[in-house]
Design a protein around this motif. Structure first.
Motif, short mmCIF file in Angstrom:
data_model
loop_
_atom_site.label_atom_id
_atom_site.label_comp_id
_atom_site.label_asym_id
_atom_site.label_seq_id
_atom_site.Cartn_x
_atom_site.Cartn_y
_atom_site.Cartn_z
N SER A 1 6.14 28.14 5.81
CA SER A 1 6.62 29.50 6.09
C SER A 1 6.74 30.33 4.82
CB SER A 1 7.97 29.44 6.80
OG SER A 1 8.96 28.88 5.97
N MET B 1 -0.06 29.88 11.15
CA MET B 1 1.38 29.69 10.93
C MET B 1 2.00 28.85 12.04
SD MET B 1 2.37 31.17 8.09
CE MET B 1 4.05 31.72 8.18
N GLY C 1 7.47 28.70 10.80
CA GLY C 1 6.28 29.52 10.64
C GLY C 1 6.24 30.66 11.65
N SER D 1 8.68 33.24 10.49
CA SER D 1 8.08 33.98 9.37
C SER D 1 6.98 34.92 9.86
CB SER D 1 7.52 32.99 8.36
OG SER D 1 6.89 33.65 7.30
#
Length: 76
Positions: A4, A26, A34, A37
């Protein structure tokens, strides 16, 4: 945690501009952190990350028993 934090840095370093590719990467590599983020980066990135994480989980649940049985058969 590394995915992340380092993911967006790698995407910038390799000049990847596709939001769908960023979200899929991600979600597949950094999972829930992830996805969080990716949601901070953008709506499309977050959505693709969540979908990818869910599909990866479903595939794992369906595939692991088969692979485990193959592994046990190999040990015999």
């Amino acid at each position: 945690i590394i995915g992340s934090i380092g993911g967006p840095l790698l995407y910038n370093a390799f000049k990847i501009k596709d939001s769908v590719a960023l979200g899929i990467a991600m979600g597949a590599s950094a999972h829930a952190l992830g996805t969080a983020s990716a949601m901070e980066i953008g709506e499309t990135e977050g959505a693709m990350s969540g979908i990818t994480m869910a599909i990866s989980g479903i595939v794992a649940v369906l595939l692991y028993p088969f692979l485990w049985n193959m592994f046990l058969a190999f040990l015999k």
